[in-house]
Design an enzyme around this catalytic site. Structure first.
Site, short mmCIF file in Angstrom:
data_model
loop_
_atom_site.label_atom_id
_atom_site.label_comp_id
_atom_site.label_asym_id
_atom_site.label_seq_id
_atom_site.Cartn_x
_atom_site.Cartn_y
_atom_site.Cartn_z
N LYS A 1 2.34 11.10 -3.91
CA LYS A 1 1.30 10.47 -4.62
C LYS A 1 0.76 11.54 -5.32
CE LYS A 1 -1.63 7.05 -3.43
NZ LYS A 1 -1.90 5.82 -2.08
N ASP B 1 -12.99 5.19 3.28
CA ASP B 1 -11.76 5.30 3.10
C ASP B 1 -11.19 6.68 3.36
OD1 ASP B 1 -8.73 4.84 2.92
OD2 ASP B 1 -8.16 4.50 1.30
N ASP C 1 0.89 -1.28 0.13
CA ASP C 1 0.04 -0.44 -0.19
C ASP C 1 0.84 1.55 0.05
OD1 ASP C 1 -1.51 2.37 0.57
OD2 ASP C 1 -2.56 1.72 2.14
N GLU D 1 -7.43 0.33 -4.67
CA GLU D 1 -7.14 0.34 -2.74
C GLU D 1 -8.52 -0.55 -2.48
OE1 GLU D 1 -5.87 4.18 -2.20
OE2 GLU D 1 -3.99 3.92 -3.01
P1 ADP Z 1 -2.80 7.44 3.74
O1 ADP Z 1 -3.34 9.30 3.68
O2 ADP Z 1 -2.03 6.83 3.56
O3 ADP Z 1 -3.69 6.70 3.22
P2 ADP Z 1 -3.75 6.33 6.80
O4 ADP Z 1 -4.55 5.56 6.67
O5 ADP Z 1 -2.24 5.68 7.34
O6 ADP Z 1 -2.53 6.82 5.45
O7 ADP Z 1 -3.56 7.55 7.96
C1 ADP Z 1 -2.98 8.01 8.24
C2 ADP Z 1 -3.68 8.33 9.16
O8 ADP Z 1 -4.47 8.46 10.34
C3 ADP Z 1 -2.38 10.00 9.55
O9 ADP Z 1 -4.12 11.45 10.00
C4 ADP Z 1 -3.34 9.70 11.43
O10 ADP Z 1 -3.11 10.43 12.38
C5 ADP Z 1 -4.52 8.66 11.40
N1 ADP Z 1 -4.80 7.75 12.29
C6 ADP Z 1 -3.76 6.58 12.79
N2 ADP Z 1 -4.59 6.71 14.31
C7 ADP Z 1 -5.52 7.39 14.28
C8 ADP Z 1 -6.05 7.13 15.69
N3 ADP Z 1 -5.72 6.14 16.47
N4 ADP Z 1 -6.54 7.68 15.64
C9 ADP Z 1 -7.46 8.90 14.86
N5 ADP Z 1 -6.45 8.79 13.90
C10 ADP Z 1 -4.95 8.08 13.60
MG MG Z 2 -4.34 4.80 2.19
#
Ligand code: ADP
Ligand code: MG
Length: 624
Positions: A86, A207, A24, A185
Site C-alpha cells: 500500500k 487511526d 479495508d 477510511e
Molecule cells: P493497518 O495498518 O493495516 O490498518 P491494523 O489497524 O489492523 O492495521 O493494525 C495492526 C496493528 O495492530 C499491528 O501492529 C498489531 O500488532 C496491532 N494490534 C492488534 N491487536 C493488538 C492488541 N491487542 N494490542 C496491541 N496491538 C495490537
Molecule cells: Mg487501517
C-alpha cells in the site's frame, strides 16, 4: 401455502447469488465486511480469523501465497515476500525515497512513473500485488457467505491523491471486483458508528495501525463528510511498538549470544513474532512473558515484562501522535473542546496507554465499542449497502482531498475545484491565449495545493489544437472539470468561436492504461481456477507442516502418559500424513488431514491433560 409476491421472490433469488462487500485494504491487515439484513458484520473464516495480513509471497515455483502463511515466510525469503505494498500503490519512485530503504524486495522504475516490484523474472505493479490480497479477501468472503462477491467498496486513507485512488480501483478490477466506490477510511469509521445521522458535528478519527498513524478531523452535516484536516506519520505504528521490545530483547541477548547470530533472519523473525505477541498480551494483562526459544541457531531467552515497563518504552511514540492531533486540530482552526466525538481505529489503539493518552488529550470518552481493526471495513460495508440500494434514508458524500486545476501562462496553478469540495462536483473557467496567432493551447491538468505548477502533481498534459489564428486574448477557451463520485476526473475544453473541443478522462500519469488493466483482468480470470487450487494446495501443505511439528511436540510432552499403542498409531498416521503432502489433488490432501486428526484425537486430549498438570504443578510450587 403462503402467498409470496413475485417481487420478493426475485429479490430473494438475487440476494442469494451475490453479496456486496466493504473491504479495508490495509497496509498491514486487510479484511471484508458485509451487511447481513440490517447488521454490518465482518467476514470471519472457518478458523475464526477476520484479518488477512497484507502480505504476498512468491515461492520458488512462482506460486502465490497470501496472508498468514505469506507473513511466516517474510523474513526467511524477504526478497520474494511483498509486504506494505500500500505504501507503493499509485506512487512514483521519486515519492518513495524513505520507503525504499525499508523494503527488502526490489522496486524498479518503470514507464509512466510507475514502479514495479521485481520477483525473479517477473516485474509486477503494486496494483497486481494488491489485487492478490483482494482476490484472497474476495475468495474468503465467497467461501464464508457461500455466494459470489463481485461488487465492493474499498477504503483508502484520506490523504490518498487521485492517482493512488485510481490505482486502488485498478487493483480491485484486476481482482475481478466491480469497485462501486473508493471511500476515505475515517469516513468509513464514522459511518460504522452511525455518526452520519448527526445533523451537524465535528469528529476526530484517530487511526493507529501497524505502520502508519492518521488523524483526521471531519465535519458531518446531513450525511456529507468533509475532511477539515488530515495529518499523520506514515512511519509510526504498532511495528514501532514491537521494535522497542525487539531492541530490549536483542540488547539483553547480546550479553550471552554472539551479535551476528541475533541479526540473522531466523532470529529476527522469531524476535518480531515474540515481541508482537507480548505487546498484545500487555493490552489485556498487567504482565507478560517475552520469550524466544530456538533450536537452530540455539537461542533461549525468557523475561517478564510489566505493562508499566512497556508503557515507558512506547511513551515517546504515543506522545508523538498527540502532537499530530494538536496540529490537525489547529489546521482545522479548532480547539480540542470543539470535537464532539472521537473514533478510535486501528489495532494499535488497543494498547491501553494509547487510549488513555488520547482520552486525556480530548477530555472526553472515546468511541471504542467496535473492534478498532474492524470499524473501517464495517463502515465500508454500510456504504456498499447504501450504494446497492439499501439503507435508503442514508446518503454519504465524500470530499476531494486535493485541489484540481490547470497550469496557466508562466507556470502558475489555477485551481478549478478546491480541496474539500464535496463530490460529485463540476467547475468551469475561461482562459485565453497570450500570443497573437496562437493556434493551440496546452491543457496541463494538476492536483495539489501549491501555487506553482511544478510543485503540484501532474495528472497529464493535452493539446487543444486547430484554433483559428486570432489576436492574443481574443479566443475564449472554456475548461470544465467534472469530478465524479469516485473522485475520477473528466476534463472538457472548448474554444467558443471555432467550436473546437477536447474531452479527456484523466488517466493519472503514474496509473495503468485501460488496456493494461483489461489485460490484467483477463489474465487473472484465465488463471483464477488454477490460482485458487494452487493456493489451497500450499495452505494445506503448510497446515500439514505445522500439524507435523505440533504432533512431535505433543508426543514429547506426553512421553510419560501416552500408551505405546496410541503412540505407534499416531506415528504411523503421521507418516501417512507427511506422504500426503506430496499429493497434487487437494481433496485427497484434505482427506489425509481429516484422517490424521481423527487418529490423533486421543493424543490431543492427553496433551491437554499434561499441560494442565504442568500448570497446576507450577502454581503449587509458586504458592509454596
Ligand atoms: P493497518 O495498518 O493495516 O490498518 P491494523 O489497524 O489492523 O492495521 O493494525 C495492526 C496493528 O495492530 C499491528 O501492529 C498489531 O500488532 C496491532 N494490534 C492488534 N491487536 C493488538 C492488541 N491487542 N494490542 C496491541 N496491538 C495490537
Ligand atoms: Mg487501517
Amino acid at each position: 401455502m403462503a402467498v409470496v409476491s413475485i417481487e420478493s421472490l426475485t429479490s430473494a433469488a438475487k440476494a442469494h447469488k451475490e453479496a456486496v462487500v466493504g473491504i479495508d485494504l490495509g497496509t498491514t491487515f486487510s479484511l471484508a465486511a458485509w451487511v447481513d439484513g440490517e447488521v454490518p458484520k465482518v467476514i470471519r473464516d472457518e478458523n475464526g480469523q477476520v484479518l488477512v495480513p497484507s502480505v504476498v509471497s512468491f515461492t520458488d515455483d512462482n506460486d502465490v501465497i497470501v496472508g498468514w502463511p505469506a507473513r511466516e515466510r517474510g523474513l526467511l525469503d524477504p526478497e520474494h515476500t511483498v509486504f506494505s505494498v500500500k505504501r507503493l500503490i499509485g506512487r512514483g519512485r521519486e515519492d518513495l525515497a524513505r520507503e525504499l530503504g525499508l523494503l527488502p524486495y526490489q522496486v524498479e522504475d518503470a514507464e509512466r512513473k510507475l514502479v514495479r516490484i521485481k520477483i525473479r523474472e517477473n516485474r509486477l505493479t503494486p496494483q497486481e500485488v494488491s489485487a492478490e490480497i483482494l482476490k484472497d479477501v474476495k475468495a474468503r468472503a465467497e467461501k464464508v457467505l457461500n455466494r459470489k462477491v463481485t461488487k465492493a467498496v474499498i477504503t483508502v486513507p484520506a490523504y490518498f491523491d487521485d492517482t493512488q485512488r485510481q490505482a486502488t480501483r485498478d487493483a480491485g478490477r484486476i481482482a475481478g471486483l466491480d469497485v462501486l466506490r473508493i471511500i476515505n477510511e475515517p469516513t468509513a469509521a464514522a459511518l460504522a458508528y452511525g455518526l452520519d445521522s448527526k445533523k451537524k458535528g465535528i469528529i476526530a478519527v484517530y487511526d493507529l495501525g501497524g505502520g502508519t498513524f492518521d488523524i483526521s478531523i471531519l465535519r458531518i452535516a446531513k450525511g456529507v463528510f468533509q475532511v477539515l484536516s488530515t495529518l499523520g506519520d506514515t512511519f509510526l505504528g504498532g511495528d514501532d511498538f514491537d521494535r522497542t521490545l525487539m531492541d530490549l530483547a536483542s540488547t539483553e541477548l547480546k550479553e550471552t549470544h554472539p551479535e551476528e547470530l541475533i541479526k540473522s533472519p531466523v532470529v529476527l523473525q522469531a524476535l518480531k513474532q515474540a515481541a508482537e505477541k507480548t505487546k498484545q498480551e500487555l493490552s489485556s494483562f498487567e504482565t507478560a512473558t517475552l520469550q524466544i526459544q530456538l533450536d537452530d541457531p540455539k537461542i533461549s531467552y525468557v523475561r517478564q515484562i510489566s505493562r508499566a515497563e512497556f508503557n515507558e518504552l512506547i511513551c515517546p511514540l504515543v506522545e508523538r501522535t498527540i502532537e499530530f492531533c494538536k496540529t490537525a486540530i489547529s489546521d482545522a482552526r479548532l480547539t480540542p473542546e470543539r470535537i464532539e466525538d472521537i473514533v478510535m481505529v486501528g489495532g494499535s489503539t488497543r494498547v491501553p496507554l494509547v487510549s488513555n493518552k488520547v482520552e486525556e488529550f480530548f477530555g472526553k470518552p472515546l468511541h471504542t465499542d467496535l473492534n478498532p481493526d474492524e470499524v473501517v471495513a464495517l463502515g465500508a460495508a454500510v456504504q456498499a449497502r447504501i450504494l446497492s440500494g439499501g439503507f435508503k434514508e442514508m446518503m454519504v458524500l465524500d470530499v476531494t482531498p486535493l485541489s484540481l486545476g490547470i497550469e496557466t501562462f508562466g507556470g502558475g496553478m489555477s485551481k478549478l475545484i478546491m480541496r474539500n469540495s464535496s463530490i460529485p462536483t463540476r467547475a468551469s473557467e475561461q482562459f485565453t491565449t497570450y500570443v497573437d496567432g496562437q493556434t493551440s493551447v496546452d491543457i496541463h491538468v494538476l492536483q495539489g495545493e501549491r501555487e506553482l505548477a511544478e510543485d503540484c502533481r501532474s495528472l497529464g498534459k493535452w493539446k487543444l489544437t486547430d484554433i483559428p489564428a486570432m489576436p492574443a486574448n481574443a479566443p475564449k477557451i472554456t475548461v470544465t472539470f467534472i469530478l465524479d463520485a469516485n473522485g475520477v476526473l473528466k476534463v472538457d475544453a472548448s474554444e467558443e468561436r471555432s467550436g473546437k473541443e477536447l474531452s479527456i478522462e484523466v488517466q493519472p500519469s503514474s496509473g495503468l492504461t485501460e488496456e493494461e488493466v483489461e489485460r490484467m483482468v483477463r489474465e487473472s480470470i484465465e488463471h483464477a481456477k488454477s490460482d485458487v487450487e494452487n493456493r489451497q494446495r500450499i495452505d494445506l501443505r503448510n497446515e500439514i507442516d505445522s500439524i507435523g511439528r505440533a504432533t512431535v511436540k505433543a508426543l514429547e510432552q506426553t512421553r510419560d502418559d501416552c500408551p505405546e499403542a496410541l503412540r505407534s498409531t499416531v506415528e504411523k498416521a503421521l507418516i501417512d500424513l507427511l506422504a500426503a503432502a506430496e499429493l497434487e489433488d487437494i481433496h485427497q490432501i484434505q482427506q489425509a488431514i481429516d484422517d490424521f486428526n481423527e487418529a490423533s484425537e486421543p493424543l490431543a486430549k492427553l496433551q491437554m491433560d499434561a499441560v494442565a498438570k504442568t500448570v497446576l504443578r507450577e502454581e503449587q510450587s509458586a504458592n509454596r
